[in-house]
Write a protein that holds these residues in place. Structure first.
Motif, PDB file in Angstrom:
ATOM      1  N   CYS A 178       0.828  -1.210   0.000  1.00 47.88           N
ATOM      2  CA  CYS A 178       0.000   0.000   0.000  1.00 47.88           C
ATOM      3  C   CYS A 178       0.860   1.256   0.000  1.00 47.88           C
ATOM      4  O   CYS A 178       0.519   2.259  -0.631  1.00 47.88           O
ATOM      5  CB  CYS A 178      -0.928  -0.013   1.219  1.00 47.88           C
ATOM      6  SG  CYS A 178      -2.073   1.385   1.290  1.00 47.88           S
ATOM      7  N   PHE A 179       2.013   1.200   0.704  1.00 42.09           N
ATOM      8  CA  PHE A 179       2.874   2.377   0.809  1.00 42.09           C
ATOM      9  C   PHE A 179       3.894   2.479  -0.322  1.00 42.09           C
ATOM     10  O   PHE A 179       4.490   3.544  -0.508  1.00 42.09           O
ATOM     11  CB  PHE A 179       3.621   2.356   2.144  1.00 42.09           C
ATOM     12  CG  PHE A 179       2.751   2.635   3.333  1.00 42.09           C
ATOM     13  CD1 PHE A 179       2.236   3.905   3.561  1.00 42.09           C
ATOM     14  CD2 PHE A 179       2.443   1.625   4.239  1.00 42.09           C
ATOM     15  CE1 PHE A 179       1.444   4.164   4.658  1.00 42.09           C
ATOM     16  CE2 PHE A 179       1.648   1.870   5.341  1.00 42.09           C
ATOM     17  CZ  PHE A 179       1.139   3.150   5.555  1.00 42.09           C
ATOM     18  N   VAL A 180       4.100   1.403  -1.075  1.00 43.02           N
ATOM     19  CA  VAL A 180       5.143   1.382  -2.106  1.00 43.02           C
ATOM     20  C   VAL A 180       5.045   2.549  -3.093  1.00 43.02           C
ATOM     21  O   VAL A 180       6.069   3.157  -3.442  1.00 43.02           O
ATOM     22  CB  VAL A 180       5.139   0.028  -2.855  1.00 43.02           C
ATOM     23  CG1 VAL A 180       5.879   0.126  -4.194  1.00 43.02           C
ATOM     24  CG2 VAL A 180       5.773  -1.054  -1.984  1.00 43.02           C
ATOM     25  N   PRO A 181       3.858   2.921  -3.569  1.00 44.49           N
ATOM     26  CA  PRO A 181       3.805   4.010  -4.563  1.00 44.49           C
ATOM     27  C   PRO A 181       4.360   5.338  -4.070  1.00 44.49           C
ATOM     28  O   PRO A 181       4.645   6.222  -4.898  1.00 44.49           O
ATOM     29  CB  PRO A 181       2.300   4.140  -4.845  1.00 44.49           C
ATOM     30  CG  PRO A 181       1.726   2.808  -4.498  1.00 44.49           C
ATOM     31  CD  PRO A 181       2.533   2.336  -3.336  1.00 44.49           C
ATOM     32  N   TYR A 182       4.545   5.478  -2.761  1.00 41.95           N
ATOM     33  CA  TYR A 182       4.980   6.761  -2.215  1.00 41.95           C
ATOM     34  C   TYR A 182       6.489   6.809  -1.953  1.00 41.95           C
ATOM     35  O   TYR A 182       7.003   7.798  -1.436  1.00 41.95           O
ATOM     36  CB  TYR A 182       4.202   7.078  -0.934  1.00 41.95           C
ATOM     37  CG  TYR A 182       2.720   6.932  -1.147  1.00 41.95           C
ATOM     38  CD1 TYR A 182       2.013   7.850  -1.926  1.00 41.95           C
ATOM     39  CD2 TYR A 182       2.035   5.834  -0.633  1.00 41.95           C
ATOM     40  CE1 TYR A 182       0.658   7.689  -2.158  1.00 41.95           C
ATOM     41  CE2 TYR A 182       0.678   5.670  -0.859  1.00 41.95           C
ATOM     42  CZ  TYR A 182       0.000   6.590  -1.632  1.00 41.95           C
ATOM     43  OH  TYR A 182      -1.339   6.432  -1.868  1.00 41.95           O
ATOM     44  N   GLY A 183       7.193   5.736  -2.325  1.00 37.38           N
ATOM     45  CA  GLY A 183       8.645   5.753  -2.289  1.00 37.38           C
ATOM     46  C   GLY A 183       9.254   6.070  -0.938  1.00 37.38           C
ATOM     47  O   GLY A 183      10.279   6.745  -0.861  1.00 37.38           O
ATOM     48  N   GLU A 184       8.636   5.590   0.136  1.00 39.27           N
ATOM     49  CA  GLU A 184       9.122   5.842   1.500  1.00 39.27           C
ATOM     50  C   GLU A 184       9.206   7.332   1.814  1.00 39.27           C
ATOM     51  O   GLU A 184      10.027   7.770   2.635  1.00 39.27           O
ATOM     52  CB  GLU A 184      10.479   5.163   1.750  1.00 39.27           C
ATOM     53  CG  GLU A 184      10.427   3.656   1.587  1.00 39.27           C
ATOM     54  CD  GLU A 184      11.632   2.938   2.180  1.00 39.27           C
ATOM     55  OE1 GLU A 184      12.310   3.537   3.029  1.00 39.27           O
ATOM     56  OE2 GLU A 184      11.863   1.782   1.794  1.00 39.27           O
ATOM     57  N   ASP A 185       8.347   8.117   1.197  1.00 34.39           N
ATOM     58  CA  ASP A 185       8.300   9.562   1.433  1.00 34.39           C
ATOM     59  C   ASP A 185       6.983   9.890   2.146  1.00 34.39           C
ATOM     60  O   ASP A 185       5.911   9.821   1.543  1.00 34.39           O
ATOM     61  CB  ASP A 185       8.366  10.313   0.104  1.00 34.39           C
ATOM     62  CG  ASP A 185       8.397  11.827   0.281  1.00 34.39           C
ATOM     63  OD1 ASP A 185       8.038  12.304   1.379  1.00 34.39           O
ATOM     64  OD2 ASP A 185       8.768  12.522  -0.670  1.00 34.39           O
ATOM     65  N   PRO A 186       7.024  10.240   3.431  1.00 29.70           N
ATOM     66  CA  PRO A 186       5.788  10.508   4.165  1.00 29.70           C
ATOM     67  C   PRO A 186       5.031  11.712   3.625  1.00 29.70           C
ATOM     68  O   PRO A 186       3.812  11.781   3.730  1.00 29.70           O
ATOM     69  CB  PRO A 186       6.265  10.737   5.603  1.00 29.70           C
ATOM     70  CG  PRO A 186       7.684  11.159   5.466  1.00 29.70           C
ATOM     71  CD  PRO A 186       8.213  10.413   4.284  1.00 29.70           C
ATOM     72  N   HIS A 187       5.744  12.674   3.048  1.00 29.90           N
ATOM     73  CA  HIS A 187       5.080  13.839   2.454  1.00 29.90           C
ATOM     74  C   HIS A 187       4.148  13.399   1.328  1.00 29.90           C
ATOM     75  O   HIS A 187       2.998  13.834   1.247  1.00 29.90           O
ATOM     76  CB  HIS A 187       6.117  14.819   1.903  1.00 29.90           C
ATOM     77  CG  HIS A 187       6.994  15.437   2.930  1.00 29.90           C
ATOM     78  ND1 HIS A 187       6.773  16.688   3.440  1.00 29.90           N
ATOM     79  CD2 HIS A 187       8.115  14.974   3.546  1.00 29.90           C
ATOM     80  CE1 HIS A 187       7.718  16.981   4.323  1.00 29.90           C
ATOM     81  NE2 HIS A 187       8.540  15.952   4.396  1.00 29.90           N
ATOM     82  N   ARG A 188       4.672  12.549   0.446  1.00 31.67           N
ATOM     83  CA  ARG A 188       3.867  12.106  -0.699  1.00 31.67           C
ATOM     84  C   ARG A 188       2.644  11.338  -0.230  1.00 31.67           C
ATOM     85  O   ARG A 188       1.538  11.536  -0.746  1.00 31.67           O
ATOM     86  CB  ARG A 188       4.722  11.241  -1.633  1.00 31.67           C
ATOM     87  CG  ARG A 188       5.777  12.008  -2.404  1.00 31.67           C
ATOM     88  CD  ARG A 188       6.604  11.068  -3.257  1.00 31.67           C
ATOM     89  NE  ARG A 188       5.780  10.356  -4.232  1.00 31.67           N
ATOM     90  CZ  ARG A 188       6.203   9.314  -4.948  1.00 31.67           C
ATOM     91  NH1 ARG A 188       7.442   8.864  -4.774  1.00 31.67           N
ATOM     92  NH2 ARG A 188       5.410   8.722  -5.817  1.00 31.67           N
ATOM     93  N   TYR A 189       2.835  10.439   0.738  1.00 34.88           N
ATOM     94  CA  TYR A 189       1.697   9.681   1.248  1.00 34.88           C
ATOM     95  C   TYR A 189       0.667  10.604   1.885  1.00 34.88           C
ATOM     96  O   TYR A 189      -0.540  10.505   1.603  1.00 34.88           O
ATOM     97  CB  TYR A 189       2.158   8.639   2.265  1.00 34.88           C
ATOM     98  CG  TYR A 189       0.984   7.971   2.960  1.00 34.88           C
ATOM     99  CD1 TYR A 189       0.158   7.098   2.255  1.00 34.88           C
ATOM    100  CD2 TYR A 189       0.668   8.256   4.282  1.00 34.88           C
ATOM    101  CE1 TYR A 189      -0.945   6.515   2.862  1.00 34.88           C
ATOM    102  CE2 TYR A 189      -0.423   7.671   4.900  1.00 34.88           C
ATOM    103  CZ  TYR A 189      -1.237   6.804   4.184  1.00 34.88           C
ATOM    104  OH  TYR A 189      -2.338   6.235   4.780  1.00 34.88           O
ATOM    105  N   ALA A 190       1.132  11.524   2.739  1.00 36.18           N
ATOM    106  CA  ALA A 190       0.213  12.412   3.434  1.00 36.18           C
ATOM    107  C   ALA A 190      -0.558  13.290   2.449  1.00 36.18           C
ATOM    108  O   ALA A 190      -1.778  13.467   2.579  1.00 36.18           O
ATOM    109  CB  ALA A 190       0.988  13.276   4.429  1.00 36.18           C
TER     110      ALA A 190
END
Length: 439
Positions: A178-190
């Motif tokens: 689920c988190f993979v598309p955000y490249g371990e970047d919390p900014h992108r996920y948030a």
């Protein structure tokens, strides 16, 4: 008004002098060691994350509390996976020949200087030697209380499940994917959760439930299962933290401090009723938020929550403060560290009163009666974060009733910057700024 203020300051200084004892050698800590000896949770603060004397005297106080008062674990404002590796080394076999500096070299999350510094390394080397002279079951532990390590915690969960419950690895992989598309970047996920009504919340909550069940089934004394269960708690709360942070309100601060107090209570339960914990965090977490303007913004913190959840006799809060010197901090969020000047305290602040009343370092243990012209007065109290701008010093003073915020105060007249073990580089996984107003 000026004459009245002048007389009030003289009365405040008189109360400071009455309460203060010298601070030159470790024996001068006797009054605060005695005060903290009977509590189960002693929270030891710092007015910055980059001051040698705060770390040095907190370390000296912790040594004495461990040796003389039977404290059995330390929880710090750090990530669970990184601190668990320290804990494993501290409590591990003598055959592990690594030094603390070698273990701390693994700290990579900005700001690394908070824990990867010479002052912490010296303390941990002492604690390792102290532990090796004791039976394994009586060795002092070291734990991270913070919420930032989302991806590191997920990796640790997958590793543990693969070894101990391979049939449950699917839940961990679903959360990871689920988190993979955000490249371990919390900014992108948030940011993504603001744009569309989708998140990874259900996946991490399902993972948490599964790991909790596995932890209970293994027996709650199992160290590896305990670490995995805490990593699952981190993953769930980190997802909530980042999703809340992007809204731009202060609720995320409360998510973080509730998580840290819940972690304190899980550690205490895991270690048993005889365990006594030292909590190392910034004054803004340690000092009771109800005695500051944080309360007006609806914010809570570790010190407040521990006092509310526990009998007051079980908790003690110790603040640290200084007048002037240098500090290790960054000029901007995510920037490399540098040594910055800390100017003399602002007129009328708690630090200003302490400086004029004492002019030297001191220990002040507060009496049961917290009234009086200094203890009960609301004054500015300096708080320096990992980002510091000396030219805008006024922003770093938190309105504080000192006698309600702490049970004791360690005062340093002049301080100097920490010595980092390695220099900072720009983070792979930057953190969103989280500090409250005036921090």
């Amino acid at each position: 008004m000026g004459v009245r203020q002048h007389s009030l300051d003289h009365a405040a200084m008189a109360q400071v002098r009455h309460l203060a004892g010298p601070l030159v050698v470790p024996a001068d800590l006797d009054p605060v060691v005695e005060r903290l000896g009977s509590v189960r949770f002693a929270c030891l603060g710092e007015a910055s994350h980059g001051t040698h004397e705060f770390y040095r005297w907190r370390g000296e106080l912790s040594r004495r509390l461990i040796e003389e008062q039977g404290f059995t674990w330390i929880g710090v404002e750090g990530d669970w996976p990184d601190c668990w590796r320290i804990n494993t080394w501290l409590r591990g076999p003598a055959e592990d020949a690594r030094t603390a500096r070698e273990v701390l070299a693994g700290f990579a999350r900005w700001p690394t200087w908070m824990w990867a510094n010479s002052e912490v390394a010296d303390f941990l080397d002492w604690l390792r030697g102290h532990n090796l002279a004791r039976p394994a079951e009586r060795r002092v532990g070291f734990y991270g209380l913070d919420v930032y390590s989302l991806w590191d915690s997920l990796r640790e969960i997958i590793t543990w499940l693969s070894e101990h419950a391979p049939d449950s690895v699917g839940d961990a992989h679903r959360a990871w994917q689920c988190f993979v598309p955000y490249g371990e970047d919390p900014h992108r996920y948030a940011r993504a959760t603001r744009l569309v009504p989708l998140s990874c919340e259900n996946d991490v909550v399902a993972l948490l439930a599964e790991v909790r069940a596995r932890y209970r089934s293994t027996g709650e004394g199992d160290e590896g299962a305990f670490a995995a269960a805490q990593n699952a708690e981190v993953a769930a709360n980190a997802e909530l933290y980042y999703r809340t942070m992007v809204r731009g309100d202060r609720t995320s601060w409360n998510v973080r401090d509730h998580h840290m107090v819940d972690t304190v209570e899980r550690i205490a339960k895991h270690l048993g009723p005889g365990a006594k914990g030292l909590i190392w965090e910034h004054n803004t977490h340690v000092g009771d938020a109800r005695a500051t303007d944080m309360a007006l913004a609806g914010m809570v913190n570790v010190g407040q929550l521990l006092r509310e959840r526990r009998l007051s006799a079980d908790v003690a809060l110790v603040g640290f403060a200084c007048h002037r010197g240098t500090v290790l901090a960054a000029s901007g969020w995510g920037e490399p560290e540098c040594v910055l000047e800390v100017p003399g305290a602002r007129p009328g602040s708690h630090e200003d009163v302490l400086h004029h009343a004492l002019g030297r370092s001191a220990v002040l243990v507060f009496p049961e009666d917290r009234t009086g012209p200094w203890l009960s007065a609301r004054r500015g109290h300096r708080a320096i974060g990992v980002v510091y701008e000396p030219a805008q010093e006024g922003r770093n003073y938190v309105p504080t009733v000192i006698g309600r915020r702490y049970d004791a105060l360690v005062w340093l007249e002049r301080t100097r910057a920490l010595l980092p073990l390695h220099h900072e580089s720009r983070p792979v996984e930057p953190e969103l700024e989280t500090e409250p107003s005036g921090f």
